[in-house]
Motif scaffolding. Sequence first.
Motif, PDB file in Angstrom:
ATOM      1  N   ALA A 111      88.109 -31.514 -75.204  1.00 21.09           N
ATOM      2  CA  ALA A 111      89.009 -32.287 -74.352  1.00 21.09           C
ATOM      3  C   ALA A 111      89.249 -33.670 -74.939  1.00 21.09           C
ATOM      4  CB  ALA A 111      88.419 -32.399 -72.945  1.00 21.09           C
ATOM      5  N   ARG A 112      88.188 -34.311 -75.417  1.00 22.62           N
ATOM      6  CA  ARG A 112      88.343 -35.646 -75.994  1.00 22.62           C
ATOM      7  C   ARG A 112      89.235 -35.630 -77.235  1.00 22.62           C
ATOM      8  NH1 ARG A 112      84.464 -39.821 -74.913  1.00 22.62           N
ATOM      9  NH2 ARG A 112      83.188 -39.336 -73.086  1.00 22.62           N
ATOM     10  N   GLN A 113      89.057 -34.600 -78.073  1.00 20.55           N
ATOM     11  CA  GLN A 113      89.881 -34.510 -79.279  1.00 20.55           C
ATOM     12  C   GLN A 113      91.347 -34.252 -78.931  1.00 20.55           C
ATOM     13  OE1 GLN A 113      87.903 -31.400 -81.423  1.00 20.55           O
ATOM     14  NE2 GLN A 113      86.195 -32.721 -82.084  1.00 20.55           N
ATOM     15  N   ALA A 114      91.598 -33.390 -77.930  1.00 22.37           N
ATOM     16  CA  ALA A 114      92.974 -33.093 -77.537  1.00 22.37           C
ATOM     17  C   ALA A 114      93.667 -34.337 -76.983  1.00 22.37           C
ATOM     18  CB  ALA A 114      92.994 -31.974 -76.491  1.00 22.37           C
ATOM     19  N   VAL A 115      92.944 -35.106 -76.160  1.00 20.73           N
ATOM     20  CA  VAL A 115      93.512 -36.332 -75.611  1.00 20.73           C
ATOM     21  C   VAL A 115      93.766 -37.341 -76.730  1.00 20.73           C
ATOM     22  CG1 VAL A 115      93.059 -38.317 -74.115  1.00 20.73           C
ATOM     23  CG2 VAL A 115      92.514 -36.010 -73.328  1.00 20.73           C
ATOM     24  N   GLY A 116      92.845 -37.438 -77.673  1.00 22.01           N
ATOM     25  CA  GLY A 116      93.018 -38.366 -78.783  1.00 22.01           C
ATOM     26  C   GLY A 116      94.239 -38.045 -79.618  1.00 22.01           C
ATOM     27  N   ARG A 117      94.507 -36.744 -79.801  1.00 24.11           N
ATOM     28  CA  ARG A 117      95.693 -36.351 -80.586  1.00 24.11           C
ATOM     29  C   ARG A 117      96.983 -36.676 -79.841  1.00 24.11           C
ATOM     30  NH1 ARG A 117      92.514 -31.699 -81.630  1.00 24.11           N
ATOM     31  NH2 ARG A 117      93.660 -30.576 -80.002  1.00 24.11           N
ATOM     32  N   GLU A 118      96.993 -36.510 -78.530  1.00 23.74           N
ATOM     33  CA  GLU A 118      98.225 -36.623 -77.754  1.00 23.74           C
ATOM     34  C   GLU A 118      98.551 -38.056 -77.332  1.00 23.74           C
ATOM     35  OE1 GLU A 118     100.476 -34.340 -76.748  1.00 23.74           O
ATOM     36  OE2 GLU A 118      99.517 -32.658 -77.767  1.00 23.74           O
ATOM     37  N   MET A 119      97.527 -38.860 -77.055  1.00 21.69           N
ATOM     38  CA  MET A 119      97.757 -40.167 -76.455  1.00 21.69           C
ATOM     39  C   MET A 119      97.896 -41.250 -77.521  1.00 21.69           C
ATOM     40  SD  MET A 119      97.824 -39.158 -73.413  1.00 21.69           S
ATOM     41  CE  MET A 119      98.102 -40.756 -72.672  1.00 21.69           C
ATOM     42  N   ALA A 120      98.867 -42.119 -77.294  1.00 17.60           N
ATOM     43  CA  ALA A 120      99.076 -43.241 -78.207  1.00 17.60           C
ATOM     44  C   ALA A 120      98.327 -44.487 -77.759  1.00 17.60           C
ATOM     45  CB  ALA A 120     100.573 -43.549 -78.311  1.00 17.60           C
ATOM     46  N   LYS A 121      97.672 -44.419 -76.587  1.00 17.67           N
ATOM     47  CA  LYS A 121      96.969 -45.571 -76.034  1.00 17.67           C
ATOM     48  C   LYS A 121      95.463 -45.349 -76.067  1.00 17.67           C
ATOM     49  CE  LYS A 121     100.645 -46.819 -72.786  1.00 17.67           C
ATOM     50  NZ  LYS A 121     100.983 -47.043 -71.362  1.00 17.67           N
ATOM     51  N   PRO A 122      94.673 -46.440 -76.000  1.00 14.01           N
ATOM     52  CA  PRO A 122      93.212 -46.294 -75.897  1.00 14.01           C
ATOM     53  C   PRO A 122      92.833 -45.581 -74.600  1.00 14.01           C
ATOM     54  CG  PRO A 122      93.832 -48.542 -76.489  1.00 14.01           C
ATOM     55  CD  PRO A 122      95.091 -47.845 -76.116  1.00 14.01           C
ATOM     56  N   VAL A 123      91.772 -44.772 -74.666  1.00  9.74           N
ATOM     57  CA  VAL A 123      91.352 -43.970 -73.514  1.00  9.74           C
ATOM     58  C   VAL A 123      89.935 -44.358 -73.118  1.00  9.74           C
ATOM     59  CG1 VAL A 123      90.942 -41.642 -72.631  1.00  9.74           C
ATOM     60  CG2 VAL A 123      92.813 -42.050 -74.244  1.00  9.74           C
ATOM     61  N   SER A 124      89.749 -44.634 -71.820  1.00 13.25           N
ATOM     62  CA  SER A 124      88.423 -44.868 -71.261  1.00 13.25           C
ATOM     63  C   SER A 124      88.069 -43.682 -70.365  1.00 13.25           C
ATOM     64  CB  SER A 124      88.398 -46.158 -70.433  1.00 13.25           C
ATOM     65  OG  SER A 124      88.761 -47.259 -71.229  1.00 13.25           O
ATOM     66  N   TRP A 125      86.770 -43.416 -70.242  1.00  8.74           N
ATOM     67  CA  TRP A 125      86.328 -42.245 -69.495  1.00  8.74           C
ATOM     68  C   TRP A 125      85.395 -42.646 -68.360  1.00  8.74           C
ATOM     69  CZ3 TRP A 125      88.169 -37.400 -70.821  1.00  8.74           C
ATOM     70  CH2 TRP A 125      88.837 -37.318 -72.038  1.00  8.74           C
ATOM     71  N   VAL A 126      85.551 -41.983 -67.221  1.00  9.04           N
ATOM     72  CA  VAL A 126      84.633 -42.127 -66.087  1.00  9.04           C
ATOM     73  C   VAL A 126      84.308 -40.720 -65.586  1.00  9.04           C
ATOM     74  CG1 VAL A 126      85.452 -44.405 -65.378  1.00  9.04           C
ATOM     75  CG2 VAL A 126      86.522 -42.356 -64.416  1.00  9.04           C
ATOM     76  N   VAL A 127      83.249 -40.605 -64.789  1.00  9.79           N
ATOM     77  CA  VAL A 127      82.781 -39.299 -64.311  1.00  9.79           C
ATOM     78  C   VAL A 127      82.913 -39.230 -62.793  1.00  9.79           C
ATOM     79  CG1 VAL A 127      80.801 -37.727 -64.166  1.00  9.79           C
ATOM     80  CG2 VAL A 127      81.177 -39.099 -66.238  1.00  9.79           C
ATOM     81  N   SER A 128      83.341 -38.071 -62.286  1.00  2.54           N
ATOM     82  CA  SER A 128      83.360 -37.819 -60.844  1.00  2.54           C
ATOM     83  C   SER A 128      82.962 -36.365 -60.617  1.00  2.54           C
ATOM     84  CB  SER A 128      84.736 -38.123 -60.248  1.00  2.54           C
ATOM     85  OG  SER A 128      84.675 -38.089 -58.832  1.00  2.54           O
ATOM     86  N   THR A 129      83.016 -35.922 -59.380  1.00  2.86           N
ATOM     87  CA  THR A 129      82.609 -34.548 -59.065  1.00  2.86           C
ATOM     88  C   THR A 129      83.720 -33.557 -59.401  1.00  2.86           C
ATOM     89  OG1 THR A 129      83.432 -34.660 -56.791  1.00  2.86           O
ATOM     90  CG2 THR A 129      81.171 -35.368 -57.173  1.00  2.86           C
ATOM     91  N   ARG A 130      83.332 -32.348 -59.679  1.00  2.00           N
ATOM     92  CA  ARG A 130      84.305 -31.312 -59.993  1.00  2.00           C
ATOM     93  C   ARG A 130      85.247 -31.074 -58.813  1.00  2.00           C
ATOM     94  NH1 ARG A 130      83.256 -24.925 -61.388  1.00  2.00           N
ATOM     95  NH2 ARG A 130      82.440 -24.934 -59.261  1.00  2.00           N
ATOM     96  N   TYR A 131      84.701 -31.032 -57.604  1.00  2.00           N
ATOM     97  CA  TYR A 131      85.523 -30.708 -56.436  1.00  2.00           C
ATOM     98  C   TYR A 131      86.682 -31.681 -56.288  1.00  2.00           C
ATOM     99  CZ  TYR A 131      86.970 -30.319 -51.578  1.00  2.00           C
ATOM    100  OH  TYR A 131      87.713 -30.200 -50.435  1.00  2.00           O
ATOM    101  N   ARG A 132      86.397 -32.985 -56.355  1.00  2.00           N
ATOM    102  CA  ARG A 132      87.449 -33.967 -56.150  1.00  2.00           C
ATOM    103  C   ARG A 132      88.437 -34.007 -57.309  1.00  2.00           C
ATOM    104  NH1 ARG A 132      88.754 -34.276 -51.260  1.00  2.00           N
ATOM    105  NH2 ARG A 132      87.186 -35.099 -49.868  1.00  2.00           N
TER     106      ARG A 132
END
Length: 559
Positions: A111-132
């Motif tokens: 997922a991180r590699q796919a986002v890196g290929r597609e996005m032209a902007k810096p990406v930050s990551w946070v974690v939440s629950t699967r349900y939400r």
Amino acid sequence: MSLIPLLTRVSLSSGCADAMRCEAVLAEAAAKRSPLVDALFDAGLVEEESFARQLADEAGLEFVAESSLDLTSALHRRFPAKLALRYRLLPAAIDEEGITLMTYDPFDLEARQAVGREMAKPVSWVVSTRYRILEGLRQGYGVGAEQFDELLEGRDPAGGDDFEQEVTHLDEEEEEASVMNFVNQIFREALRERATDIHIEPLEKNLRIRYRIDGALQEVAVPPDIRALQASLISRLKIMAQLDIAERRLPQDGRINLELDGSPVDVRVATIPSVNGESVSLRLLTRQNFDMSMLGLDEKTVSIIEGLLRQPNGIILVTGPTGSGKSTTLYTFLKRLNTKQTRIVTVEDPVENRLDGVIQIAIKPEIGLTFASGLRSILRGDPNIIMVGEMRDLETTEIAIRGALTGHLVFSTLHTNDAVSGITRLLDMGVEPFLIASSVRGFLAQRLVRRLCEQCKKPSLLEDVYLAEIGFPPEWRAGIHEAVGCRACRDTGYRGRMSILEICLIDPAMSELITTHASYAQLKKQALSNGMRTLRDYGWSKVASGETTIEEVLSNVEH
């Protein structure tokens, strides 16, 4: 580096007590190349929020609590659906500086590699629950959004150019395949939500999709600008149902036979022309077991029904409005009586469910095959048990009575509000009173009420004045519960439905009243003296046992 030891450690620290089970589940998922975190959730080994918090700590990321998520945000319009849905990523913030994405699996390198290929902007990551996150994806992108995104690839999203997008043009064959995948995704989502109907309704500026779940309509989130695919979507459904795609001015009816994820599904299709375009209604008919237990009846009611089913001949009529479960009840009766020694023949409009070992006839008035003509043929075919879809006219009713009087057990339906009204309905149709008294064994009035969700229902305290006003027995008030809403029931407070019945048996005393043209009030009084429990009283008993709510009974049963 293998993630199995890491995820096992996180599982144990978040409350899992079975390390060996965790390792086995993770190893099996790894062998199948399935997502490891999903495998833990699906196996029920970890609690989502506790696990997500521990996983965020392990990855050195911020954890976002469910209560702080804004699922109504329009950020999804500025992040491609194909990335969000494929890798289950929910945009939390997008600005000129970059983008923040929520994930429940921060160790998903693909997922991180796919986002890196597609996005032209810096990406930050946070974690939440699967349900939400899944709930946010469902509400934000809508059913079938990934296929929709592919169909409209090359267009500018509503929110502007916040990501790099390759402009391509699908050829006719690729577009047809994508529309088919989009339609199949609508069906899959409906089946996953336990929907019985799908309504695709064109509005003035949009296309609305609604599911009927447990008898209640619920609007489904759809991709933005879905109206652009209205013609393709409806044409695909008409082709699948073998309807005339060029005819848009007249209603049409058809049927689709699907197999989704290995399960057969029959779909009844009805199109209706409207001022905004064609509306399509889809009735989903999954293969059911038709077991008596699925009706949710108490022991006393089941005992009365079993006595009716043991009758060697006569007519048993199930009454109620459209959508009250009459057909399901009749199929359940036929399933119970279907043996190698019994020949069962039905005539229906249409055949809603297929029963192995039962001869089922679908009427076709355009070629002269009506209920009456089909019933005449059935009587010549040496059946033991007959089911007529509906007593619509005097001719059909009289033929069914003749069959009952000549030794057949006949099942059918009537549209009346209660059981005793079935008697007056037959009289109004012109059936002679002595024929009703000698052929009918019983009338069963039916309604469907929603079951309370067992995981979130809670006791309810209501005032004595109100209970007296609606006629609820005060001695049963301790069992009253109310709907709350949770993950399991999609925040509705209800999950599934059950039947409530009113059974009027035709005994000698009732037969005497029928032949002497007794009034409805006299017939009702006699039925009650024979022990008939009204629909309202039956509903109260289900409220007292904590299975449904007072509101459900009041909204489905007349006083």
